[in-house]
Design a protein around this motif. Structure first.
Motif, PDB file in Angstrom:
ATOM      1  N   GLY A 132       0.797  -1.222   0.000  1.00  0.00           N
ATOM      2  CA  GLY A 132       0.000   0.000   0.000  1.00  0.00           C
ATOM      3  C   GLY A 132       0.824   1.263   0.000  1.00  0.00           C
ATOM      4  N   GLY A 133       2.129   1.132   0.181  1.00  0.00           N
ATOM      5  CA  GLY A 133       3.004   2.285   0.224  1.00  0.00           C
ATOM      6  C   GLY A 133       3.399   2.792  -1.144  1.00  0.00           C
ATOM      7  N   SER A 134       4.285   3.794  -1.143  1.00  0.00           N
ATOM      8  CA  SER A 134       4.716   4.448  -2.376  1.00  0.00           C
ATOM      9  C   SER A 134       6.236   4.543  -2.426  1.00  0.00           C
ATOM     10  CB  SER A 134       4.131   5.857  -2.463  1.00  0.00           C
ATOM     11  OG  SER A 134       2.725   5.830  -2.476  1.00  0.00           O
ATOM     12  N   LEU A 135       6.745   4.556  -3.642  1.00  0.00           N
ATOM     13  CA  LEU A 135       8.159   4.812  -3.910  1.00  0.00           C
ATOM     14  C   LEU A 135       8.264   5.573  -5.212  1.00  0.00           C
ATOM     15  CD1 LEU A 135      10.078   1.459  -3.175  1.00  0.00           C
ATOM     16  CD2 LEU A 135      10.323   3.610  -1.939  1.00  0.00           C
ATOM     17  N   ARG A 136       9.368   6.313  -5.341  1.00  0.00           N
ATOM     18  CA  ARG A 136       9.637   7.023  -6.592  1.00  0.00           C
ATOM     19  C   ARG A 136      11.029   6.657  -7.056  1.00  0.00           C
ATOM     20  NH1 ARG A 136      11.111  13.179  -7.915  1.00  0.00           N
ATOM     21  NH2 ARG A 136       9.962  13.480  -9.855  1.00  0.00           N
ATOM     22  N   LEU A 137      11.120   6.120  -8.256  1.00  0.00           N
ATOM     23  CA  LEU A 137      12.399   5.792  -8.872  1.00  0.00           C
ATOM     24  C   LEU A 137      12.816   6.902  -9.833  1.00  0.00           C
ATOM     25  CD1 LEU A 137      11.853   2.012  -9.778  1.00  0.00           C
ATOM     26  CD2 LEU A 137      12.610   3.021  -7.609  1.00  0.00           C
ATOM     27  N   SER A 138      14.117   7.132  -9.903  1.00  0.00           N
ATOM     28  CA  SER A 138      14.671   8.097 -10.847  1.00  0.00           C
ATOM     29  C   SER A 138      15.785   7.439 -11.638  1.00  0.00           C
ATOM     30  CB  SER A 138      15.240   9.318 -10.115  1.00  0.00           C
ATOM     31  OG  SER A 138      14.258   9.976  -9.360  1.00  0.00           O
ATOM     32  N   CYS A 139      15.975   7.901 -12.867  1.00  0.00           N
ATOM     33  CA  CYS A 139      17.054   7.390 -13.705  1.00  0.00           C
ATOM     34  C   CYS A 139      17.577   8.539 -14.552  1.00  0.00           C
ATOM     35  CB  CYS A 139      16.566   6.259 -14.592  1.00  0.00           C
ATOM     36  SG  CYS A 139      17.773   5.707 -15.814  1.00  0.00           S
ATOM     37  N   ALA A 140      18.860   8.844 -14.396  1.00  0.00           N
ATOM     38  CA  ALA A 140      19.488   9.918 -15.146  1.00  0.00           C
ATOM     39  C   ALA A 140      20.426   9.334 -16.197  1.00  0.00           C
ATOM     40  CB  ALA A 140      20.259  10.831 -14.208  1.00  0.00           C
ATOM     41  N   ALA A 141      20.298   9.821 -17.421  1.00  0.00           N
ATOM     42  CA  ALA A 141      21.144   9.371 -18.525  1.00  0.00           C
ATOM     43  C   ALA A 141      22.218  10.403 -18.810  1.00  0.00           C
ATOM     44  CB  ALA A 141      20.299   9.148 -19.772  1.00  0.00           C
ATOM     45  N   SER A 142      23.416   9.915 -19.132  1.00  0.00           N
ATOM     46  CA  SER A 142      24.515  10.811 -19.469  1.00  0.00           C
ATOM     47  C   SER A 142      25.401  10.140 -20.512  1.00  0.00           C
ATOM     48  CB  SER A 142      25.327  11.161 -18.224  1.00  0.00           C
ATOM     49  OG  SER A 142      25.907  10.001 -17.662  1.00  0.00           O
ATOM     50  N   GLY A 143      26.267  10.962 -21.139  1.00  0.00           N
ATOM     51  CA  GLY A 143      27.171  10.419 -22.138  1.00  0.00           C
ATOM     52  C   GLY A 143      26.901  11.014 -23.501  1.00  0.00           C
ATOM     53  N   ASN A 144      27.160  10.231 -24.533  1.00  0.00           N
ATOM     54  CA  ASN A 144      27.006  10.668 -25.916  1.00  0.00           C
ATOM     55  C   ASN A 144      25.531  10.622 -26.307  1.00  0.00           C
ATOM     56  OD1 ASN A 144      27.367  11.321 -28.614  1.00  0.00           O
ATOM     57  ND2 ASN A 144      27.914   9.223 -29.183  1.00  0.00           N
ATOM     58  N   ILE A 145      24.791  11.668 -25.950  1.00  0.00           N
ATOM     59  CA  ILE A 145      23.352  11.704 -26.190  1.00  0.00           C
ATOM     60  C   ILE A 145      22.986  12.946 -26.980  1.00  0.00           C
ATOM     61  CG2 ILE A 145      21.072  11.805 -25.138  1.00  0.00           C
ATOM     62  CD1 ILE A 145      22.292  10.444 -22.667  1.00  0.00           C
ATOM     63  N   PHE A 146      22.453  12.739 -28.173  1.00  0.00           N
ATOM     64  CA  PHE A 146      21.862  13.830 -28.938  1.00  0.00           C
ATOM     65  C   PHE A 146      20.365  13.879 -28.701  1.00  0.00           C
ATOM     66  CE2 PHE A 146      21.209  16.920 -32.134  1.00  0.00           C
ATOM     67  CZ  PHE A 146      20.126  16.522 -32.905  1.00  0.00           C
ATOM     68  N   ARG A 147      19.776  12.682 -28.654  1.00  0.00           N
ATOM     69  CA  ARG A 147      18.331  12.586 -28.417  1.00  0.00           C
ATOM     70  C   ARG A 147      18.020  11.262 -27.746  1.00  0.00           C
ATOM     71  NH1 ARG A 147      16.026  14.406 -33.125  1.00  0.00           N
ATOM     72  NH2 ARG A 147      16.742  12.530 -34.173  1.00  0.00           N
TER      73      ARG A 147
END
Length: 120
Positions: A15-30
């Protein structure tokens, strides 16, 4: 080379809640597509939710109405807000990204995974 760094997993009661995050980095144009998959012990990895650059989303039936995916394009970050968690949501959650580099090269990458455990 693209790196995905996840955070936000942990132990939560049913019944609880969590929030996941994911950050991308590197050679990214799109980043064309970002999202979350999960793998429970003894089971195959399965889609949880994905989101396009334009904000279109797709959810697994088992999480519809409970999980919400969102992204911040300026930060190359995707989020997964999980509510009304159930024991069957227990799994390792993996971030996924489908990207294009500066020279048009495409790449599909995975994060290292973050454990989500739903238990009383």
């Amino acid at each position: 080379q693209v790196q995905l760094v996840e955070s936000g997993g942990g132990l939560v009661q049913p019944g609880g809640s969590l929030r996941l995050s994911c950050a991308a980095s590197g050679n990214i144009f799109r980043i064309n597509l970002m999202g979350w998959y999960r793998q429970a012990p003894g089971k195959q990895r399965e889609l949880v939710a994905v989101i396009t650059t334009g904000g279109s989303t797709n959810y697994a039936d088992s999480v519809k109405g409970r999980f919400t995916i969102s992204r911040d394009n300026a930060k190359n970050t995707v989020y997964l807000q999980m509510k009304s968690l159930k024991p069957e949501d227990t799994a390792v959650y993996y971030c996924y990204a489908d990207t294009e580099g500066d020279w048009g090269e495409t790449s599909e990458d995975w994060g290292q995974g973050t454990q989500v455990t739903v238990s009383s």
